[in-house]
Design a protein around this motif. Structure first.
Motif, short mmCIF file in Angstrom:
data_model
loop_
_atom_site.label_atom_id
_atom_site.label_comp_id
_atom_site.label_asym_id
_atom_site.label_seq_id
_atom_site.Cartn_x
_atom_site.Cartn_y
_atom_site.Cartn_z
N LEU A 141 4.06 -14.86 39.37
CA LEU A 141 5.07 -15.86 39.70
C LEU A 141 6.06 -15.36 40.75
O LEU A 141 6.86 -16.13 41.28
N GLY A 142 6.00 -14.05 41.03
CA GLY A 142 6.91 -13.49 42.02
C GLY A 142 8.26 -13.09 41.47
O GLY A 142 9.16 -12.72 42.23
N LEU B 268 16.75 -19.01 23.02
CA LEU B 268 17.13 -20.28 22.39
C LEU B 268 15.96 -20.92 21.66
O LEU B 268 16.12 -21.93 20.97
N GLY B 269 14.76 -20.33 21.81
CA GLY B 269 13.60 -20.83 21.07
C GLY B 269 12.55 -21.52 21.91
O GLY B 269 11.54 -21.98 21.39
N VAL B 270 12.76 -21.62 23.23
CA VAL B 270 11.75 -22.25 24.08
C VAL B 270 10.61 -21.26 24.29
O VAL B 270 10.85 -20.11 24.67
N MET C 103 6.81 -24.21 33.75
CA MET C 103 7.87 -24.98 34.39
C MET C 103 8.35 -24.37 35.70
O MET C 103 8.74 -25.07 36.63
N LEU C 104 8.30 -23.04 35.80
CA LEU C 104 8.90 -22.35 36.94
C LEU C 104 8.34 -22.78 38.30
O LEU C 104 9.11 -23.00 39.24
N PRO C 105 7.01 -22.90 38.49
CA PRO C 105 6.52 -23.34 39.81
C PRO C 105 7.10 -24.69 40.23
O PRO C 105 7.40 -24.91 41.41
N ALA D 221 9.50 -25.33 43.51
CA ALA D 221 9.15 -26.34 44.51
C ALA D 221 10.30 -27.32 44.72
O ALA D 221 10.61 -27.70 45.86
N GLN D 222 10.95 -27.74 43.64
CA GLN D 222 12.06 -28.68 43.75
C GLN D 222 13.27 -28.02 44.42
O GLN D 222 13.97 -28.65 45.22
N ALA D 223 13.50 -26.75 44.11
CA ALA D 223 14.61 -26.03 44.75
C ALA D 223 14.36 -25.91 46.26
O ALA D 223 15.27 -26.07 47.07
N ASP D 224 13.10 -25.64 46.63
CA ASP D 224 12.75 -25.56 48.06
C ASP D 224 13.02 -26.90 48.75
O ASP D 224 13.54 -26.94 49.88
#
Length: 246
Positions: free
Chosen positions: A122-123, A150-152, A160-162, A166-169
């Protein structure tokens, strides 16, 4: 009077070797020194331009790209000021180095080589020659670890991270293009006059924090809407009966 430095003092001040200073001077990246006999003396502008060269190279630009950029920039101090205004507010915290077991302990989970591989893919981390991990953005890792506590499930975060990246970019491109197509375009159309650079820097200094504030405000509003919709779908609660998210 302006402090003047010999080539050895200049190299020490900007963190370069004398050989590199002479090489960059030969490429025209800095102006010739003031000569007194056979000794050259360098000033603030030389320091600023070489500092900018070093920072650009450290960030992965090729020397050819640096030469092109430096050829279009104003005097060294103005150029360095604009560059630092652009980069510094968004520069992550200093990278951290730790081993796999320390990372697992920090996350509060058993050590799992497969999980480590996912983090590298994931980098988020990169492997060093000694087997340790270099965390490029400790703030991002820290946030992810807090969510895990927190339990996730960790795997859900990895999935979720990719999407988050992408949305942050996309958001970053929107803000940068806004500046580029308005203020910067007008400046370049005017021939990038030297007297206009301070105004460009002031605009950047103001626009960057405002962009962050606008993004947080929009995110809070979007989160409120999403929570209300999910509450209605999962619990059968009427969003109008929920406490105000404001």
């Amino acid at each position: 009077m302006e402090e003047e430095l010999t080539v050895d003092q200049l190299a020490a001040k900007v963190g370069m070797t004398v050989r590199n200073v002479r090489a960059y001077a030969g490429r025209g990246l800095i102006a010739p020194p003031r000569l007194v006999g056979r000794t050259g003396y360098y000033g603030r502008d030389h320091v600023a331009r070489l500092t900018l060269v070093r920072e650009l190279l450290d960030k992965g630009y090729t020397l050819a790209a640096v030469e092109r950029m430096m050829g279009e920039l104003p005097d060294g101090e103005l150029a360095l000021g604009v560059f630092e205004t652009l980069v510094n507010p968004w520069t992550p915290a200093e990278p951290e180095e730790l081993d796999e077991f320390q990372l697992a302990e920090r996350a509060g989970v058993p050590h799992d080589p497969a999980v480590i591989e996912q983090i590298v893919e994931l980098g988020i981390a990169e492997r060093l020659e000694d087997g340790r991990l270099r965390i490029r953005n400790p703030d991002l890792l820290r946030t992810g670890l807090e969510v895990i506590k927190l339990g996730v499930p960790m795997q859900a975060i990895f999935e979720m991270l990719p999407k988050l990246f992408a949305q942050a970019d996309a958001v970053a491109k929107t803000y940068v293009e806004l500046f580029r197509s308005t203020v910067w375009r007008d400046f370049t159309n005017a021939g990038m006059p030297a007297e206009g650079w301070p105004e460009i820097q002031r605009t950047l200094e103001g626009i960057i924090p405002l962009a962050g504030q606008a993004l947080v405000a929009a995110f809070r509003e979007a989160m409120a809407r999403e929570i209300e919709e999910v509450a209605y779908e999962e619990l059968g609660l009427n969003p109008k009966e929920l406490p105000s998210a404001g």
